[in-house]
Structures are given as C-alpha cells and as structure tokens.
Design a protein around this motif. Sequence first.
Motif: not given
Length: 175
Positions: A8-13, A19-26, A61-68
């Motif tokens: 799977i590929l997930l996108a985070f924003g 923002r960084r902490s929320a994405i890392a925690s998720a 502004r958004y922080l964005n990343g993805v995860a495989l």
Amino acid sequence: MIAQIVPILLAFGANLGDRRSAIASAQREIGAAPGVRALRASPLRETVALTVDGPDPDAPRYLNGVALAETSLNPHELLDLLQAVEARHGRARGSDPADRWADRTLDVDLILYGGRVVADERLTVPHPRAHERDFVLSPWLDLDPDAVLLGHGRVDALLARVGDTTTPFGNDDHA
C-alpha cells in the motif's frame, strides 16, 4: 486461511498544530496496528495550502509525506484504521463538501492498495487526484525512484508534468 499481504501507499498531511509530531505519531500508530507491517516513511515536504480556489499562500502551510507499507487488511478495514487514527489526532469530518479543503490537524489518504481498483461510496483507489498532487508524487519518488501510479504511469513523469512546488522540511525523524 492465510491472509493475502498487499503493498500500500499512504499519504499524510497536516497544516494545524504540531504538524511533524502528528504525522510521525500517525505513522507509528499505523505501522504498529494489527494487519500492517514494514511501514517505510518518506522525508517530509512543505507545501502551500491547496483550497477549492487553488493554492492559498496566506493559509497555514502543509507538511506532507508518504509511506509504503504492507497490509493483510482489506481496503475498507484499512480505511477504518486510517480514519480512526485521524480522529485520535483531532480530525473532524463534516458533511459539507467544502470540508475536503479545510485546514486539518491530520489527513491520511490511501493512494494505492496493491494493483486493486476500488470505487464505492466510501473509497476510491487509486486515489483520484494523486496524479495531480506534487505533495504526493515528490515524497513518493524519495522512497521509490521507479514508482508507477496505477492508471497514470511513472511518478517521475507525472511530477515533471505538474511541477514540484514542495520544499524539503528540516531533518526528518520520520517513522
């Protein structure tokens, strides 16, 4: 019966709060969830907020990343997991279609579920706008320079077509 393991590929924003902490925690929560394994997160990138009227340089502004990752969950079980993680991070979902463009503490999208196409009232996979989103395409290339988006082609060619307005965000301590 042995469950099928699907890539799977997930996108985070996120554009509100830490923002960084929320994405890392998720990412940690999803990676530790039953039925999910081998989560590999991209470095984060910062982008201007995208609204119904287009880019808004005055919005947070958004922080964005993805995860495989890999999962044995079916697409709707995975969607339920992602939405539960969003809710724990303060994501409120309203019934107004304009809510799709609202500022948020966390957004997690399912971009790809193996080679499967899903189209129902709850879920569309591949994500219908991923091929237009530099904030998905750019971090995806960080993880997989040979990535291909089902139905749209090579991710590097898609990013060249839409342009890359993202900027790297500091030293990432991603999941």
